[in-house]
Scaffold this motif. Structure first.
Motif, PDB file in Angstrom:
ATOM      1  N   GLU A  43      29.512  38.066  29.973  1.00  0.00           N
ATOM      2  CA  GLU A  43      30.263  38.746  28.927  1.00  0.00           C
ATOM      3  C   GLU A  43      31.736  38.828  29.319  1.00  0.00           C
ATOM      4  OE1 GLU A  43      28.491  42.518  28.258  1.00  0.00           O
ATOM      5  OE2 GLU A  43      26.581  41.701  27.577  1.00  0.00           O
ATOM      6  N   LYS A  44      32.573  38.958  28.310  1.00  0.00           N
ATOM      7  CA  LYS A  44      34.023  38.943  28.509  1.00  0.00           C
ATOM      8  C   LYS A  44      34.469  39.955  29.553  1.00  0.00           C
ATOM      9  CE  LYS A  44      38.366  39.475  25.950  1.00  0.00           C
ATOM     10  NZ  LYS A  44      38.969  39.748  24.616  1.00  0.00           N
ATOM     11  N   ASP A  45      33.977  41.189  29.458  1.00  0.00           N
ATOM     12  CA  ASP A  45      34.385  42.231  30.394  1.00  0.00           C
ATOM     13  C   ASP A  45      33.902  41.939  31.805  1.00  0.00           C
ATOM     14  OD1 ASP A  45      35.649  43.541  28.346  1.00  0.00           O
ATOM     15  OD2 ASP A  45      34.063  45.032  28.048  1.00  0.00           O
ATOM     16  N   ASP A  46      32.696  41.400  31.929  1.00  0.00           N
ATOM     17  CA  ASP A  46      32.169  41.048  33.248  1.00  0.00           C
ATOM     18  C   ASP A  46      32.982  39.930  33.880  1.00  0.00           C
ATOM     19  OD1 ASP A  46      30.215  42.956  33.103  1.00  0.00           O
ATOM     20  OD2 ASP A  46      28.575  41.578  32.685  1.00  0.00           O
ATOM     21  N   LEU A  47      33.319  38.931  33.076  1.00  0.00           N
ATOM     22  CA  LEU A  47      34.102  37.805  33.592  1.00  0.00           C
ATOM     23  C   LEU A  47      35.473  38.281  34.066  1.00  0.00           C
ATOM     24  CD1 LEU A  47      34.339  34.793  34.105  1.00  0.00           C
ATOM     25  CD2 LEU A  47      35.039  34.493  31.726  1.00  0.00           C
ATOM     26  N   LEU A  48      36.089  39.156  33.308  1.00  0.00           N
ATOM     27  CA  LEU A  48      37.395  39.696  33.709  1.00  0.00           C
ATOM     28  C   LEU A  48      37.277  40.469  35.020  1.00  0.00           C
ATOM     29  CD1 LEU A  48      40.370  40.366  33.216  1.00  0.00           C
ATOM     30  CD2 LEU A  48      39.607  42.312  31.810  1.00  0.00           C
ATOM     31  N   ARG A  49      36.236  41.267  35.135  1.00  0.00           N
ATOM     32  CA  ARG A  49      36.061  42.075  36.362  1.00  0.00           C
ATOM     33  C   ARG A  49      35.847  41.170  37.576  1.00  0.00           C
ATOM     34  NH1 ARG A  49      36.862  44.125  40.060  1.00  0.00           N
ATOM     35  NH2 ARG A  49      35.862  45.840  41.163  1.00  0.00           N
ATOM     36  N   ILE A  50      35.071  40.098  37.414  1.00  0.00           N
ATOM     37  CA  ILE A  50      34.851  39.147  38.503  1.00  0.00           C
ATOM     38  C   ILE A  50      36.169  38.522  38.932  1.00  0.00           C
ATOM     39  CG2 ILE A  50      33.805  36.922  39.096  1.00  0.00           C
ATOM     40  CD1 ILE A  50      31.445  37.723  37.251  1.00  0.00           C
ATOM     41  N   ARG A  51      36.947  38.087  37.963  1.00  0.00           N
ATOM     42  CA  ARG A  51      38.231  37.454  38.270  1.00  0.00           C
ATOM     43  C   ARG A  51      39.191  38.433  38.934  1.00  0.00           C
ATOM     44  NH1 ARG A  51      38.608  34.075  32.556  1.00  0.00           N
ATOM     45  NH2 ARG A  51      37.628  32.158  33.333  1.00  0.00           N
ATOM     46  N   GLN A  52      39.158  39.686  38.518  1.00  0.00           N
ATOM     47  CA  GLN A  52      40.011  40.691  39.146  1.00  0.00           C
ATOM     48  C   GLN A  52      39.644  40.864  40.622  1.00  0.00           C
ATOM     49  OE1 GLN A  52      39.141  43.992  36.577  1.00  0.00           O
ATOM     50  NE2 GLN A  52      40.954  43.664  35.283  1.00  0.00           N
ATOM     51  N   GLU A  53      38.357  40.873  40.905  1.00  0.00           N
ATOM     52  CA  GLU A  53      37.906  41.058  42.281  1.00  0.00           C
ATOM     53  C   GLU A  53      38.301  39.866  43.150  1.00  0.00           C
ATOM     54  OE1 GLU A  53      36.157  43.346  45.308  1.00  0.00           O
ATOM     55  OE2 GLU A  53      36.621  43.857  43.221  1.00  0.00           O
ATOM     56  N   ILE A  54      38.145  38.677  42.619  1.00  0.00           N
ATOM     57  CA  ILE A  54      38.524  37.477  43.364  1.00  0.00           C
ATOM     58  C   ILE A  54      40.027  37.470  43.620  1.00  0.00           C
ATOM     59  CG2 ILE A  54      38.647  34.955  43.275  1.00  0.00           C
ATOM     60  CD1 ILE A  54      36.050  35.028  41.616  1.00  0.00           C
ATOM     61  N   LEU A  88      30.305  44.308  39.650  1.00  0.00           N
ATOM     62  CA  LEU A  88      30.139  44.576  38.221  1.00  0.00           C
ATOM     63  C   LEU A  88      29.680  46.000  37.917  1.00  0.00           C
ATOM     64  CD1 LEU A  88      28.574  41.184  37.138  1.00  0.00           C
ATOM     65  CD2 LEU A  88      30.911  41.976  36.755  1.00  0.00           C
ATOM     66  N   THR A  89      29.424  46.795  38.938  1.00  0.00           N
ATOM     67  CA  THR A  89      29.061  48.198  38.715  1.00  0.00           C
ATOM     68  C   THR A  89      30.123  49.144  39.265  1.00  0.00           C
ATOM     69  OG1 THR A  89      27.715  48.201  40.755  1.00  0.00           O
ATOM     70  CG2 THR A  89      26.586  47.740  38.665  1.00  0.00           C
ATOM     71  N   THR A  90      31.293  48.597  39.597  1.00  0.00           N
ATOM     72  CA  THR A  90      32.409  49.403  40.072  1.00  0.00           C
ATOM     73  C   THR A  90      33.696  48.961  39.367  1.00  0.00           C
ATOM     74  OG1 THR A  90      32.832  47.882  41.923  1.00  0.00           O
ATOM     75  CG2 THR A  90      31.393  49.790  42.350  1.00  0.00           C
ATOM     76  N   ASP A  91      34.715  49.830  39.412  1.00  0.00           N
ATOM     77  CA  ASP A  91      35.999  49.445  38.838  1.00  0.00           C
ATOM     78  C   ASP A  91      36.867  48.782  39.896  1.00  0.00           C
ATOM     79  OD1 ASP A  91      37.079  51.454  40.468  1.00  0.00           O
ATOM     80  OD2 ASP A  91      37.277  52.891  38.827  1.00  0.00           O
ATOM     81  N   GLU A  92      38.128  48.505  39.572  1.00  0.00           N
ATOM     82  CA  GLU A  92      39.006  47.805  40.492  1.00  0.00           C
ATOM     83  C   GLU A  92      39.296  48.585  41.770  1.00  0.00           C
ATOM     84  OE1 GLU A  92      42.360  45.373  38.760  1.00  0.00           O
ATOM     85  OE2 GLU A  92      41.834  46.533  36.976  1.00  0.00           O
ATOM     86  N   ASN A  93      39.038  49.896  41.739  1.00  0.00           N
ATOM     87  CA  ASN A  93      39.242  50.716  42.930  1.00  0.00           C
ATOM     88  C   ASN A  93      37.962  50.921  43.726  1.00  0.00           C
ATOM     89  OD1 ASN A  93      42.055  51.261  42.417  1.00  0.00           O
ATOM     90  ND2 ASN A  93      41.392  52.663  40.769  1.00  0.00           N
ATOM     91  N   GLY A  94      36.891  50.240  43.283  1.00  0.00           N
ATOM     92  CA  GLY A  94      35.614  50.363  43.974  1.00  0.00           C
ATOM     93  C   GLY A  94      34.820  51.590  43.615  1.00  0.00           C
TER      94      GLY A  94
END
Length: 226
Positions: A117-128, A216-222
């Motif tokens: 999903e769009k939000d999941d893909l964005l979160r993955i890319r943010q983490e990378i 995928l179960t945490t935000d950008e701050n973990g």
């Protein structure tokens, strides 16, 4: 649990005779092959429960229908020429799932994140973007590479919107899917310990799935998501 030679022969014949007349005339062969696939999936679930929390209750529930949806397809063949299914992990904190595909000359398993999903893909890319080291270590693990090779899936030709095309990890950021595949020969699939072998390969993926589950179960701050 092995898949029988008769199951593979049925799928081979179906591939050559993909029409309703032939299928109806060979319905008994299909039912026997289908039961064989269910039995394999039942044993696979039991093997998987030894090392992961599986929500899928039984083999029958795991299997996809053999009937194709041809409404929007140029190929009007009414049946798939394979048996396939998926196992869902239990709970909201365990992301990802397991896919198996039984087809003469093309049996495989896969796992990871296909068309997230769009939000999941964005979160993955943010983490990378923040730190790709954990993911690279997982992908470069010798056992992982020997079992699943490299990441599969479509990649963007340029950086996603909002991401730096000069980022050192742009090769990972550009992926649209994050899944891997491992293949089996027909002979492998007909061995008595096939379900156990599949489960063992899936177990190799646990650190990979656990990494994405945490992301995928945490935000950008973990911090855990609500």
């Amino acid at each position: 649990m092995s898949l029988t030679k008769e199951t593979f022969n049925f799928l081979k014949d179906l591939s050559k005779n993909n029409n309703r007349e032939w299928f109806n005339a060979n319905k008994e062969r299909y039912l026997i092959a289908h039961e064989n696939a269910i039995s394999f999936a039942d044993e696979l679930i039991e093997q998987m429960k030894k090392h992961d929390d599986i929500e899928t209750p039984n083999g029958k529930k795991s299997l996809f229908r053999i009937y194709r949806d041809v409404r929007f397809s140029k190929d009007k063949s009414p049946y798939k020429n394979h048996f396939s299914g998926s196992l869902k992990r239990a709970g909201k904190l365990l992301r990802g799932g397991y896919y198996f595909h039984i087809e003469p000359g093309n049996s495989m398993i896969a796992s990871g994140f296909f068309q997230p999903e769009k939000d999941d893909l964005l979160r993955i890319r943010q983490e990378i973007t923040a730190d790709a080291t954990p993911l690279r270590e997982l992908l470069n693990n010798t056992t992982f590479k020997n079992t699943f090779g490299v990441l599969q899936g479509e990649q963007l030709k340029t950086a996603p919107k909002g991401f730096d095309k000069e980022h050192p990890d742009i090769d990972l950021i550009n992926y649209k899917n994050y899944y891997v595949v491992s293949k089996f020969s027909d002979a492998d699939a007909q061995q008595p310990d096939f379900a156990k072998k599949v489960s063992e390969r899936f177990q190799v993926l646990r650190p990979y799935l656990n990494y994405f589950s945490e992301v995928l179960t945490t935000d950008e701050n973990g911090l855990p998501l609500d």
